[in-house]
Design a protein around this motif. Structure first.
Motif, mmCIF file in Angstrom:
data_model
loop_
_atom_site.group_PDB
_atom_site.id
_atom_site.type_symbol
_atom_site.label_atom_id
_atom_site.label_comp_id
_atom_site.label_asym_id
_atom_site.label_seq_id
_atom_site.Cartn_x
_atom_site.Cartn_y
_atom_site.Cartn_z
ATOM 1 N N GLN A 115 -61.182 7.058 31.636
ATOM 2 C CA GLN A 115 -62.303 6.323 32.208
ATOM 3 C C GLN A 115 -63.109 7.328 33.016
ATOM 4 O OE1 GLN A 115 -60.803 3.151 34.645
ATOM 5 N NE2 GLN A 115 -60.413 1.815 32.898
ATOM 6 N N ILE A 116 -64.397 7.451 32.680
ATOM 7 C CA ILE A 116 -65.252 8.413 33.364
ATOM 8 C C ILE A 116 -66.420 7.657 33.990
ATOM 9 C CG2 ILE A 116 -66.689 10.467 33.128
ATOM 10 C CD1 ILE A 116 -64.991 11.169 30.631
ATOM 11 N N THR A 117 -66.626 7.872 35.280
ATOM 12 C CA THR A 117 -67.727 7.243 35.998
ATOM 13 C C THR A 117 -68.584 8.338 36.606
ATOM 14 O OG1 THR A 117 -66.339 5.344 36.544
ATOM 15 C CG2 THR A 117 -68.358 5.632 37.833
ATOM 16 N N ASP A 118 -69.901 8.240 36.409
ATOM 17 C CA ASP A 118 -70.839 9.189 37.014
ATOM 18 C C ASP A 118 -71.919 8.377 37.706
ATOM 19 O OD1 ASP A 118 -72.444 11.268 37.788
ATOM 20 O OD2 ASP A 118 -72.532 12.202 35.819
ATOM 21 N N LEU B 229 -66.843 4.649 29.525
ATOM 22 C CA LEU B 229 -67.849 5.391 30.281
ATOM 23 C C LEU B 229 -68.664 4.435 31.140
ATOM 24 C CD1 LEU B 229 -69.079 7.626 27.320
ATOM 25 C CD2 LEU B 229 -67.203 8.070 28.924
ATOM 26 N N PHE B 230 -68.859 4.795 32.417
ATOM 27 C CA PHE B 230 -69.581 3.944 33.356
ATOM 28 C C PHE B 230 -70.641 4.758 34.094
ATOM 29 C CE2 PHE B 230 -65.278 2.317 32.957
ATOM 30 C CZ PHE B 230 -65.488 0.971 32.721
ATOM 31 N N GLY B 231 -71.672 4.071 34.555
ATOM 32 C CA GLY B 231 -72.713 4.722 35.350
ATOM 33 C C GLY B 231 -73.707 5.455 34.479
ATOM 34 N N PHE C 184 -70.830 1.554 29.074
ATOM 35 C CA PHE C 184 -71.362 0.545 29.978
ATOM 36 C C PHE C 184 -72.518 1.120 30.789
ATOM 37 C CE2 PHE C 184 -66.883 -0.362 29.303
ATOM 38 C CZ PHE C 184 -66.883 -1.725 29.027
ATOM 39 N N ASP C 185 -73.202 0.247 31.500
ATOM 40 C CA ASP C 185 -74.254 0.624 32.443
ATOM 41 C C ASP C 185 -75.379 1.399 31.746
ATOM 42 O OD1 ASP C 185 -72.667 -0.585 34.422
ATOM 43 O OD2 ASP C 185 -71.599 1.283 34.809
ATOM 44 N N HIS C 186 -75.663 2.617 32.203
ATOM 45 C CA HIS C 186 -76.761 3.424 31.660
ATOM 46 C C HIS C 186 -76.238 4.659 30.932
ATOM 47 C CE1 HIS C 186 -79.923 1.090 33.577
ATOM 48 N NE2 HIS C 186 -79.102 0.979 34.599
ATOM 49 N N THR C 187 -75.082 4.555 30.343
ATOM 50 C CA THR C 187 -74.500 5.702 29.648
ATOM 51 C C THR C 187 -75.268 6.005 28.362
ATOM 52 O OG1 THR C 187 -72.927 4.278 28.504
ATOM 53 C CG2 THR C 187 -72.188 5.287 30.551
#
Length: 184
Positions: free
Chosen positions: A60-63, A85-87, A102-105
């Motif tokens: 799980q990678i969040t930026d 993938l998040f953020g 997810f999000d703006h990946t």
């Protein structure tokens, strides 16, 4: 004879602690090959890093940082790896990798990768990839990519790319005739 530090730089990381230790020593390339029963969580990776997730790793990678593509970390997911993938993560998926975006990946998918795109994710799919798009995701597909879309997704089709889309999905591109309308 190789030094111990040269061997450590070339051996793959198996835990999040291994990744952070490698980053603390100034590594610019990190290979992650962890056991499939373990999910590795990584947050806000540094600029200039190349992270290669391979084997049957789960990550799980969040930026949380918005930055240009040239400055952010280069993330490559390959083999039978599974990534969430998040953020604002940007990644490339190859072979039979599975990615949940997810999000703006942003994900560029090749070979037989499978991607589920949710929220405002952007997917660039080629070759024999399969994409499942929901919410407000955007998909640019070419080659023999297959896109399954619902909600308010937007699709641009090129070449032999095909889409199965529910009513309400917006479809553009020169191959926009390669669409099957699916029931919601």
């Amino acid at each position: 004879m190789r030094s111990a530090s040269a061997h450590a730089r070339r051996s793959p990381c198996r835990t999040a602690h291994d990744v952070h230790t490698r980053l603390a020593t100034g590594a610019k390339t990190v290979i992650l090959d962890s056991p499939p029963e373990t999910t590795i969580e990584l947050h806000d990776l540094p600029d200039g890093l190349t992270l290669r997730v391979e084997g049957s790793s789960r990550v799980q990678i969040t930026d949380t940082t918005v930055r240009s593509e040239q400055r952010g970390p280069a993330i490559v997911i390959t083999g039978a790896a599974h990534a969430q993938l998040f953020g604002h993560v940007r990644a490339h998926a190859y072979t039979t990798a599975t990615v949940d975006a997810f999000d703006h990946t942003r994900v560029t998918a090749h070979n037989r990768a499978a991607v589920s795109a949710v929220d405002h994710a952007h997917i660039y799919a080629g070759e024999n990839t399969t994409v499942y798009a929901y919410d407000h995701a955007a998909v640019h597909a070419h080659g023999d990519a297959q896109v399954h879309a619902t909600d308010s997704t937007r699709i641009v089709l090129h070449g032999n790319a095909h889409a199965a889309a529910a009513r309400g999905v917006t479809i553009f591109g020169p191959a926009r005739g390669n669409v099957t309308v699916a029931a919601r």
